[in-house]
Design a protein around this motif. Structure first.
Motif, PDB file in Angstrom:
ATOM      1  N   MET A   1       0.850  -1.196   0.000  1.00  0.00           N
ATOM      2  CA  MET A   1       0.000   0.000   0.000  1.00  0.00           C
ATOM      3  C   MET A   1       0.887   1.248   0.000  1.00  0.00           C
ATOM      4  O   MET A   1       1.802   1.359   0.810  1.00  0.00           O
ATOM      5  CB  MET A   1      -0.898   0.005   1.249  1.00  0.00           C
ATOM      6  CG  MET A   1      -1.921   1.151   1.268  1.00  0.00           C
ATOM      7  SD  MET A   1      -2.960   1.122   2.763  1.00  0.00           S
ATOM      8  CE  MET A   1      -3.890  -0.393   2.486  1.00  0.00           C
ATOM      9  N   SER A   2       0.621   2.166  -0.911  1.00  0.00           N
ATOM     10  CA  SER A   2       1.458   3.360  -1.026  1.00  0.00           C
ATOM     11  C   SER A   2       1.249   4.284   0.160  1.00  0.00           C
ATOM     12  O   SER A   2       0.217   4.236   0.844  1.00  0.00           O
ATOM     13  CB  SER A   2       1.132   4.104  -2.319  1.00  0.00           C
ATOM     14  OG  SER A   2      -0.161   4.667  -2.255  1.00  0.00           O
ATOM     15  N   SER A   3       2.254   5.153   0.397  1.00  0.00           N
ATOM     16  CA  SER A   3       2.164   6.087   1.523  1.00  0.00           C
ATOM     17  C   SER A   3       0.998   7.057   1.344  1.00  0.00           C
ATOM     18  O   SER A   3       0.338   7.427   2.320  1.00  0.00           O
ATOM     19  CB  SER A   3       3.478   6.853   1.662  1.00  0.00           C
ATOM     20  OG  SER A   3       3.749   7.598   0.491  1.00  0.00           O
ATOM     21  N   ILE A   6      -2.195   5.380   2.361  1.00  0.00           N
ATOM     22  CA  ILE A   6      -2.300   5.336   3.824  1.00  0.00           C
ATOM     23  C   ILE A   6      -2.751   6.695   4.358  1.00  0.00           C
ATOM     24  O   ILE A   6      -3.627   6.786   5.217  1.00  0.00           O
ATOM     25  CB  ILE A   6      -0.942   4.931   4.447  1.00  0.00           C
ATOM     26  CG1 ILE A   6      -0.584   3.499   4.063  1.00  0.00           C
ATOM     27  CG2 ILE A   6      -0.998   5.089   5.965  1.00  0.00           C
ATOM     28  CD1 ILE A   6       0.808   3.082   4.499  1.00  0.00           C
ATOM     29  N   GLN A   7      -2.141   7.765   3.832  1.00  0.00           N
ATOM     30  CA  GLN A   7      -2.523   9.121   4.249  1.00  0.00           C
ATOM     31  C   GLN A   7      -4.017   9.351   4.075  1.00  0.00           C
ATOM     32  O   GLN A   7      -4.710   9.794   4.994  1.00  0.00           O
ATOM     33  CB  GLN A   7      -1.772  10.160   3.410  1.00  0.00           C
ATOM     34  CG  GLN A   7      -0.382  10.502   3.869  1.00  0.00           C
ATOM     35  CD  GLN A   7       0.211  11.587   2.997  1.00  0.00           C
ATOM     36  OE1 GLN A   7       0.039  11.584   1.779  1.00  0.00           O
ATOM     37  NE2 GLN A   7       0.905  12.526   3.615  1.00  0.00           N
ATOM     38  N   VAL A   8      -4.491   9.050   2.888  1.00  0.00           N
ATOM     39  CA  VAL A   8      -5.894   9.316   2.565  1.00  0.00           C
ATOM     40  C   VAL A   8      -6.817   8.448   3.406  1.00  0.00           C
ATOM     41  O   VAL A   8      -7.852   8.915   3.910  1.00  0.00           O
ATOM     42  CB  VAL A   8      -6.154   9.086   1.061  1.00  0.00           C
ATOM     43  CG1 VAL A   8      -7.648   9.211   0.752  1.00  0.00           C
ATOM     44  CG2 VAL A   8      -5.356  10.082   0.232  1.00  0.00           C
ATOM     45  N   ALA A   9      -6.456   7.179   3.596  1.00  0.00           N
ATOM     46  CA  ALA A   9      -7.291   6.266   4.381  1.00  0.00           C
ATOM     47  C   ALA A   9      -7.405   6.734   5.832  1.00  0.00           C
ATOM     48  O   ALA A   9      -8.504   6.765   6.407  1.00  0.00           O
ATOM     49  CB  ALA A   9      -6.723   4.853   4.314  1.00  0.00           C
ATOM     50  N   PHE A 152      -0.427  16.798   0.708  1.00  0.00           N
ATOM     51  CA  PHE A 152      -0.624  15.537  -0.003  1.00  0.00           C
ATOM     52  C   PHE A 152       0.102  15.513  -1.350  1.00  0.00           C
ATOM     53  O   PHE A 152       0.130  14.488  -2.024  1.00  0.00           O
ATOM     54  CB  PHE A 152      -2.121  15.278  -0.225  1.00  0.00           C
ATOM     55  CG  PHE A 152      -2.839  14.836   1.007  1.00  0.00           C
ATOM     56  CD1 PHE A 152      -2.507  13.658   1.646  1.00  0.00           C
ATOM     57  CD2 PHE A 152      -3.859  15.600   1.537  1.00  0.00           C
ATOM     58  CE1 PHE A 152      -3.182  13.238   2.776  1.00  0.00           C
ATOM     59  CE2 PHE A 152      -4.550  15.194   2.671  1.00  0.00           C
ATOM     60  CZ  PHE A 152      -4.204  14.009   3.296  1.00  0.00           C
ATOM     61  N   ASN A 153       0.660  16.694  -1.732  1.00  0.00           N
ATOM     62  CA  ASN A 153       1.393  16.799  -2.991  1.00  0.00           C
ATOM     63  C   ASN A 153       0.559  16.275  -4.161  1.00  0.00           C
ATOM     64  O   ASN A 153       1.012  15.450  -4.970  1.00  0.00           O
ATOM     65  CB  ASN A 153       2.721  16.032  -2.901  1.00  0.00           C
ATOM     66  CG  ASN A 153       3.663  16.396  -4.038  1.00  0.00           C
ATOM     67  OD1 ASN A 153       3.598  17.501  -4.583  1.00  0.00           O
ATOM     68  ND2 ASN A 153       4.532  15.460  -4.400  1.00  0.00           N
ATOM     69  N   VAL A 154      -0.673  16.747  -4.229  1.00  0.00           N
ATOM     70  CA  VAL A 154      -1.598  16.282  -5.261  1.00  0.00           C
ATOM     71  C   VAL A 154      -1.619  17.265  -6.422  1.00  0.00           C
ATOM     72  O   VAL A 154      -1.331  18.455  -6.276  1.00  0.00           O
ATOM     73  CB  VAL A 154      -3.024  16.122  -4.688  1.00  0.00           C
ATOM     74  CG1 VAL A 154      -3.055  15.025  -3.644  1.00  0.00           C
ATOM     75  CG2 VAL A 154      -3.523  17.434  -4.097  1.00  0.00           C
ATOM     76  N   LEU A 315       0.711   9.367  10.416  1.00  0.00           N
ATOM     77  CA  LEU A 315       0.552  10.558  11.253  1.00  0.00           C
ATOM     78  C   LEU A 315       0.109  11.759  10.422  1.00  0.00           C
ATOM     79  O   LEU A 315      -0.689  12.586  10.875  1.00  0.00           O
ATOM     80  CB  LEU A 315       1.863  10.883  11.962  1.00  0.00           C
ATOM     81  CG  LEU A 315       2.030  10.397  13.404  1.00  0.00           C
ATOM     82  CD1 LEU A 315       3.352  10.872  13.976  1.00  0.00           C
ATOM     83  CD2 LEU A 315       0.865  10.853  14.271  1.00  0.00           C
ATOM     84  N   SER A 316       0.612  11.860   9.202  1.00  0.00           N
ATOM     85  CA  SER A 316       0.212  12.984   8.359  1.00  0.00           C
ATOM     86  C   SER A 316      -1.249  12.878   7.991  1.00  0.00           C
ATOM     87  O   SER A 316      -1.936  13.886   7.811  1.00  0.00           O
ATOM     88  CB  SER A 316       1.081  13.052   7.101  1.00  0.00           C
ATOM     89  OG  SER A 316       0.899  11.901   6.296  1.00  0.00           O
TER      90      SER A 316
END
Length: 499
Positions: A1-3, A6-9, A152-154, A315-316
């Motif tokens: 699972m990408s970082s 994980i952030q979004v979840a 999130f660097n989106v 944490l982010s």
């Protein structure tokens, strides 16, 4: 699972958890047979002190603060927060007893009762309304979207993120009223403060607790004439800015007025002051200074960039949820307060005195939300979002404060004089702030000196001249010289409001 996954979840899970906790607390709490205004706009007068403190803290502390103040990347901005402590004390000891004595739903209701004139109440309400719709709401939506984009660097356009914030915030405001706003403020506020302090610790660790190499002007609390807060402004406009914001601004005072009694309200305000003194200054300046040392002068992108680099993915995601909650609660707090002013002070006074409050509030909320989104691109052009907000709000703050001072510490001031002080103050400050609209091409003289003053000094001059000219007008028109008195600030609060 990408970082990023994980952030979004984690972000979605924590956000949903805050929403669920708010719903469970508020479910079944409202008394539909009670006064609609009191229930919808003052939570039925049922906010405990910790919800008052939490809501006041997070209504003010949002991305416009964390992103904007850290975006200056200097310690000097902490002075706003230290001065705010004085403003909160003035709210608790001076303004709250008056609001509870007059049993007010809005701060502007006090003006109608003092001046015995509904028009002055409506005028001030319109100024507050436009301040929320044109300044605070779009600014917080923009800064929140910018933070999420950086963190999130989106690649998603800023407006897409802004629209998501605006829609969710409007839903909170429409269906929950002040009770839901205050409760969600408190839950997310505890999380945000914890995460913000953690960011400070990790930021200091990232530079080995050393600010070597950071220019001295970014570390000092004594600003020179070219800084965002020159030291001499602390003795002119700064204290009155805080008095206005914390003592008369509906967005803030509405939380304290929603307590069951004045003792509970004051307890909440003092708790908010303690948080602001002990925690807030560090979290709104240290990350920005660290970002300067690590990345250079990157302005309003500093906070989001630093947090993205320092925090692990899980944490982010939590921090993003806390920041999103801060954006939403500040946004819907402004929506709820602006709606309260329109419904109570304008619609009921001039259009329909018995409206369907939830339905009407929903319409007004949607209107403000649309206006806010249209203005996001305007705020995206600002060099510093927080400095722009402070300067623009001067158009409203000092004129509004002048009419409160005239009504509370002078006897026999007529509403006409109060209205004059407001109109004059808005026009005069806009003249100063926008450099005379290009009407004067002079380099010396009084006009040039006024135009070149720092905007905090200009705000003080606006306040003093508004009051002085209103008293002079009152004397000329009504043959009544000004009589300074503190009698209106004294007197007993009704027993049922004491606690």
């Amino acid at each position: 699972m990408s970082s990023q996954t994980i952030q979004v979840a984690v972000f979605l899970f924590v956000t949903a958890l805050i929403g669920l906790a708010t719903y469970m607390h508020c479910r079944g709490r409202s008394d539909r047979q009670s006064n609609q205004n009191k229930e919808y706009f003052l939570a039925g007068g049922g906010l405990a002190w910790y919800f008052v403190a939490g809501s006041i803290t997070l209504t003010n502390l949002s991305t416009d603060q964390l992103v904007g103040m850290n975006g200056n990347q200097m310690a000097l901005l902490a002075l706003w927060e230290f001065a705010a402590v004085i403003g909160l004390i003035i709210l608790a000891k001076v303004f709250l007893p008056v609001y509870y004595r007059y049993n007010c739903t809005t701060t502007t209701e006090l003006l109608e009762k003092r001046y015995h004139n509904r028009h002055i109440r409506a005028i001030i309400s319109l100024l507050f309304f436009f301040g929320s719709a044109l300044i605070f709401c779009p600014a917080v939506i923009y800064s929140g979207a910018l933070f999420m984009q950086n963190m999130f660097n989106v690649d998603a356009p800023l407006m897409y993120i802004a629209i998501a914030f605006a829609v969710v915030g409007a839903v909170y405001a429409i269906f929950g009223g002040l009770r839901a706003v205050a409760v969600s403020d408190t839950y997310s506020g505890v999380l945000l403060l914890f995460m913000a302090v953690l960011v400070v610790i990790l930021a200091l660790k990232a530079i080995d607790f050393s600010f070597d190499g950071v220019p001295a002007e970014r570390l000092t609390l004594i600003g020179d004439n070219d800084s965002p807060i020159p030291w001499h402004t602390l003795f002119t406009g700064m204290i009155f800015i805080q008095m206005f914001y914390w003592g008369t601004n509906q967005v803030i005072t509405q939380r304290a007025m929603a307590a069951p009694n004045i003792k509970e309200a004051q307890k909440g305000v003092f708790a908010a002051a303690a948080i602001r003194f002990m925690i807030v200054p560090s979290i709104i300046v240290i990350p920005g200074i660290v970002a300067f040392k690590l990345y250079g002068d990157i302005g309003d992108s500093a906070y989001g960039t630093l947090v993205a680099d320092l925090l692990p993915s899980w944490l982010s995601g939590i921090f993003a949820a806390a920041m999103a909650a801060a954006v939403l609660t500040t946004f819907n707090s402004n929506l709820n307060s602006a709606t309260a002013l329109y419904v109570c002070d304008i619609h009921e006074a001039y259009i329909n005195d018995k409206p369907n409050v939830p339905a009407l509030s929903g319409i007004v909320t949607i209107l403000i939300t649309v206006i806010s989104l249209l203005l996001v691109q305007v705020y995206a052009q600002a060099d510093s979002i927080i400095n722009l907000i402070q300067q623009l709000y001067g158009l409203l703050s000092m004129p509004i404060l002048s009419v409160f001072i005239l009504g509370l510490v002078f006897k026999n001031v007529h509403a006409t004089a109060g209205i004059f002080s407001v109109v004059y103050g808005v026009v005069f400050y806009s003249f100063l702030s926008f450099k005379g609209y290009g009407l004067f091409d002079v380099e010396t003289g009084m006009i040039a000196s006024l135009l070149e003053l720092h905007f905090i000094h200009q705000m003080f001059i606006t306040l003093a001249s508004s009051i002085a000219l209103a008293l002079l007008l009152n004397w000329i028109l009504y043959k009544e010289p000004p009589q300074f008195t503190l009698d209106q600030l004294k007197g007993d609060v009704p027993a049922e409001n004491v606690g």
